[in-house]
Design a protein around this motif. Structure first.
Motif, PDB file in Angstrom:
ATOM      1  N   THR A  17       0.848  -1.188   0.000  1.00 52.49           N
ATOM      2  CA  THR A  17       0.000   0.000   0.000  1.00 52.49           C
ATOM      3  C   THR A  17       0.886   1.241   0.000  1.00 52.49           C
ATOM      4  O   THR A  17       2.069   1.176   0.355  1.00 52.49           O
ATOM      5  N   GLU A  20       0.661   3.566   2.072  1.00 51.60           N
ATOM      6  CA  GLU A  20       0.994   3.822   3.469  1.00 51.60           C
ATOM      7  C   GLU A  20       2.221   3.022   3.913  1.00 51.60           C
ATOM      8  O   GLU A  20       2.986   3.472   4.748  1.00 51.60           O
ATOM      9  N   ARG A  71       3.324  10.373   1.034  1.00 49.14           N
ATOM     10  CA  ARG A  71       2.522  11.542   1.305  1.00 49.14           C
ATOM     11  C   ARG A  71       2.178  12.142  -0.057  1.00 49.14           C
ATOM     12  O   ARG A  71       3.061  12.583  -0.771  1.00 49.14           O
TER      13      ARG A  71
END
Length: 100
Positions: A69, A71, A76
């Motif tokens: 993912t 994340e 960001r």
């Protein structure tokens, strides 16, 4: 993959012989050059014969279970840093500027 091997691969930027690529998990299998076209043709025809919905769902399931993912990379969105999304945005911008 461990840190040492990752650094060797990324920083070394070497080409790898087929047997080493297979050992590192870069390729699913090594096929002799003279057999490659027949192997690919047979494999592609086999998959093409399967139900299209089933193939699509299997691919989606494997993607969900195996792809990282954003994340997990600490991305960001569009920040310009070297997180996943930021670096992808930066690459796209760099290509646009260079291609102009």
């Amino acid at each position: 993959m461990g840190r040492g091997r990752a650094l060797e691969i990324l920083l070394g930027a070497d080409d790898f012989p087929a047997d080493l690529a297979a050992e590192y998990g870069y390729v699913n299998r090594v096929v002799p050059a003279g057999e490659l076209e027949q192997f690919v043709d047979t494999f592609a025809r086999r998959i093409a014969g399967f139900d299209k919905t089933a193939v699509t769902r299997i691919k989606a399931l494997v993607d969900v279970e195996s792809l990282p993912t954003a994340e997990s990379y600490g991305a960001r969105s569009n920040t310009g840093d070297f997180g996943n999304a930021g670096s992808l945005s930066w690459c796209a911008k760099a290509r646009t500027v260079e291609g102009s």
